[in-house]
Structure formats: C-alpha cells, structure tokens
Scaffold this motif. Structure first.
Motif, mmCIF file in Angstrom:
data_model
loop_
_atom_site.group_PDB
_atom_site.id
_atom_site.type_symbol
_atom_site.label_atom_id
_atom_site.label_comp_id
_atom_site.label_asym_id
_atom_site.label_seq_id
_atom_site.Cartn_x
_atom_site.Cartn_y
_atom_site.Cartn_z
ATOM 1 N N TRP A 1 1.349 -1.941 -0.101
ATOM 2 C CA TRP A 1 -0.090 -0.087 -0.372
ATOM 3 C C TRP A 1 0.860 1.137 0.079
ATOM 4 N N ASP A 2 0.168 2.002 -0.588
ATOM 5 C CA ASP A 2 1.013 3.892 -0.565
ATOM 6 C C ASP A 2 -0.011 3.923 0.207
ATOM 7 N N TYR A 3 0.100 5.257 1.277
ATOM 8 C CA TYR A 3 -0.228 5.544 2.037
ATOM 9 C C TYR A 3 0.352 7.003 1.977
ATOM 10 N N SER A 4 1.092 7.910 0.753
ATOM 11 C CA SER A 4 2.142 9.186 1.038
ATOM 12 C C SER A 4 1.126 10.207 1.056
ATOM 13 N N ARG A 5 0.840 11.151 1.793
ATOM 14 C CA ARG A 5 0.380 12.318 1.987
ATOM 15 C C ARG A 5 0.904 13.595 1.852
ATOM 16 N N LYS A 6 0.835 15.010 1.338
ATOM 17 C CA LYS A 6 1.252 16.438 1.025
ATOM 18 C C LYS A 6 0.789 16.271 2.700
ATOM 19 N N LEU A 7 2.312 16.720 2.954
ATOM 20 C CA LEU A 7 2.677 17.359 4.801
ATOM 21 C C LEU A 7 1.972 19.131 4.332
ATOM 22 N N ALA A 8 3.432 19.669 3.571
ATOM 23 C CA ALA A 8 2.866 21.628 3.318
ATOM 24 C C ALA A 8 3.371 21.709 2.397
ATOM 25 N N GLY A 9 2.956 22.484 1.343
ATOM 26 C CA GLY A 9 3.561 23.164 0.460
ATOM 27 C C GLY A 9 3.858 21.563 -0.830
ATOM 28 N N ASP A 10 5.347 22.245 -1.099
ATOM 29 C CA ASP A 10 5.635 21.001 -1.587
ATOM 30 C C ASP A 10 6.164 19.578 -1.311
ATOM 31 N N ARG A 11 6.496 19.892 0.564
ATOM 32 C CA ARG A 11 6.914 18.383 0.582
ATOM 33 C C ARG A 11 5.950 17.245 1.277
ATOM 34 N N TRP A 12 5.803 16.142 1.092
ATOM 35 C CA TRP A 12 5.244 15.187 1.433
ATOM 36 C C TRP A 12 5.889 13.953 2.243
ATOM 37 N N LEU A 13 4.905 13.155 2.883
ATOM 38 C CA LEU A 13 5.177 12.068 3.929
ATOM 39 C C LEU A 13 5.017 10.406 2.364
ATOM 40 N N ILE A 14 5.636 10.120 2.622
ATOM 41 C CA ILE A 14 5.941 8.692 1.562
ATOM 42 C C ILE A 14 5.475 8.081 2.334
ATOM 43 N N GLY A 15 4.826 6.837 2.687
ATOM 44 C CA GLY A 15 4.491 5.734 3.074
ATOM 45 C C GLY A 15 3.909 4.456 2.899
ATOM 46 N N MET A 16 5.373 3.529 2.729
ATOM 47 C CA MET A 16 4.399 2.068 2.469
ATOM 48 C C MET A 16 4.221 1.498 3.190
ATOM 49 N N LEU A 17 3.477 0.317 3.122
ATOM 50 C CA LEU A 17 2.898 -0.395 3.491
ATOM 51 C C LEU A 17 2.776 -2.424 3.402
ATOM 52 N N ALA A 18 3.461 -3.027 3.966
ATOM 53 C CA ALA A 18 3.530 -3.974 3.059
ATOM 54 C C ALA A 18 2.822 -5.086 4.544
ATOM 55 N N GLN A 19 1.677 -5.346 3.809
ATOM 56 C CA GLN A 19 1.237 -6.807 4.615
ATOM 57 C C GLN A 19 0.479 -7.884 4.527
ATOM 58 N N ILE A 20 0.871 -8.892 4.983
ATOM 59 C CA ILE A 20 0.415 -9.753 4.753
ATOM 60 C C ILE A 20 -1.024 -10.662 5.787
ATOM 61 N N GLU A 21 -2.439 -10.698 5.472
ATOM 62 C CA GLU A 21 -3.194 -11.654 6.446
ATOM 63 C C GLU A 21 -2.768 -13.021 6.201
ATOM 64 N N VAL A 22 -2.865 -13.160 7.143
ATOM 65 C CA VAL A 22 -3.254 -14.518 8.101
ATOM 66 C C VAL A 22 -4.352 -15.311 9.088
ATOM 67 N N LYS A 23 -5.227 -16.253 8.207
ATOM 68 C CA LYS A 23 -6.318 -17.048 9.507
ATOM 69 C C LYS A 23 -5.067 -18.002 9.765
ATOM 70 N N VAL A 24 -6.179 -17.327 11.329
ATOM 71 C CA VAL A 24 -5.804 -18.833 12.504
ATOM 72 C C VAL A 24 -6.812 -19.548 13.397
ATOM 73 N N GLY A 25 -6.851 -20.712 13.147
ATOM 74 C CA GLY A 25 -7.631 -22.104 13.911
ATOM 75 C C GLY A 25 -7.546 -22.233 15.243
ATOM 76 N N ALA A 26 -8.244 -22.395 15.539
ATOM 77 C CA ALA A 26 -8.374 -23.228 17.221
ATOM 78 C C ALA A 26 -7.218 -24.301 17.708
ATOM 79 N N GLU A 27 -6.991 -24.932 17.397
ATOM 80 C CA GLU A 27 -5.523 -25.524 17.124
ATOM 81 C C GLU A 27 -4.218 -24.492 17.804
ATOM 82 N N HIS A 28 -4.430 -23.142 17.386
ATOM 83 C CA HIS A 28 -3.438 -22.770 17.748
ATOM 84 C C HIS A 28 -2.818 -22.205 18.965
ATOM 85 N N PHE A 29 -4.178 -22.494 19.432
ATOM 86 C CA PHE A 29 -4.474 -21.896 20.915
ATOM 87 C C PHE A 29 -4.408 -22.414 22.317
#
Length: 161
Positions: free
Chosen positions: A35-63
């Motif tokens: 994901w790119d969640y970059s956004r403008k901060l002020a004037g021509d300056r930006w916060l560049i943000g990258m999020l990498a994610q992996i979703e893992v489903k978990v079953g009852a046997e792990h608890f």
C-alpha cells in the motif's frame, strides 16, 4: 501513541486515503499487499509511506484454550497480520514517486525470500498467538486487581484511620 495508517476495511476508515499498488501471490500460498499511503504535508513536501502486509487466518488448534480462540475471534475476526511500514518525511513532490519505488524495491529485495518461505505462516502464528494470549491474561489480571482494590476500598471506606 502515534497514528499508524492501516488499510480501509468494512469497520475502519483511515484518516487519509491510501492506494493498493501491488498484490503478489507468494509461493507459500500467502498474499502480499503493498500500500502507498503517501500524503502532502506542507507546500511541495510529502510524507512517503509504504505498508506491506500479509493476512494470515488462524484456527482454534493454535490456541491453548477454546476461550482464548473465542476472544481472538471477537477481537480480530480470526486473522493476524504481518505488517512492515517504512516512511520518509519532507520529500520533494518531484521525487515522491521515485522515493516510493525505491522504498518498495528495497523492501522486496530484502524480504521477499523470507516472506515466501514455506514455514513463514507457521512461524508468524507461533510468535503472534502467545503474545495475544499473554495480553489477554495480563488484562484479566489487571481487571481482577482493580476489582479487589474496589472491594477493599468499599470495605474500609468508613473505618477511621
């Protein structure tokens, strides 16, 4: 605590929009989202943000107990996430795309083999579920101590010191 951007879901909307820029199906059956969640901060300056994610489903046997799994389902919907986030602040607007691509490429070069490993899912579960169970036990202990303090306070409130 600082705000951490997360992708939108049915129940959650982030403070500013992001964009899913890449989805990779890994050899171990998991799916990596970038994901790119970059956004403008002020004037021509930006916060560049990258999020990498992996979703893992978990079953009852792990608890350790069925009650823990039920609580996990209530709090998380039955999934855990691997998440990696990288940010750069006050980047010139002209450099924003190049900086994001560099961050993404460096992440993929460093982590893709690790994330694609056949045992990645199991290792993630083995690290995250004990943390969740410890958190639940800690919250229960705090609740019990608070109740005991309230009980003692009530018991001793009218006694002279």
């Amino acid at each position: 605590m600082a705000y951490e951007w997360l992708p939108p879901t049915r129940d959650y909307q982030p403070l500013w929009p992001g964009k899913l820029v890449e989805v990779r199906n890994l050899p171990n059956g998991l799916t990596l989202e970038i994901w790119d969640y970059s956004r403008k901060l002020a004037g021509d300056r930006w916060l560049i943000g990258m999020l990498a994610q992996i979703e893992v489903k978990v079953g009852a046997e792990h608890f350790s107990a069925p009650e823990m799994f039920e609580r996990f389902l209530q709090e998380t919907g039955g999934v855990i996430y691997y998440r990696y986030r990288k940010e750069r602040h006050f980047v010139d607007e002209k450099e924003r795309n190049q900086v994001f691509e560099t961050i993404k490429d460096h992440f993929l070069k460093a982590a893709l083999e690790y994330l694609s490993h056949p045992s990645f899912r199991d290792r993630l579960i083995q690290s995250e579920i004990p943390l969740f169970e410890r958190k639940v036990r800690w919250e229960e202990e705090i609740r019990r101590k608070d109740e005991e303090a309230e009980r003692l306070e009530e018991l001793w409130k009218d006694r002279p010191i």
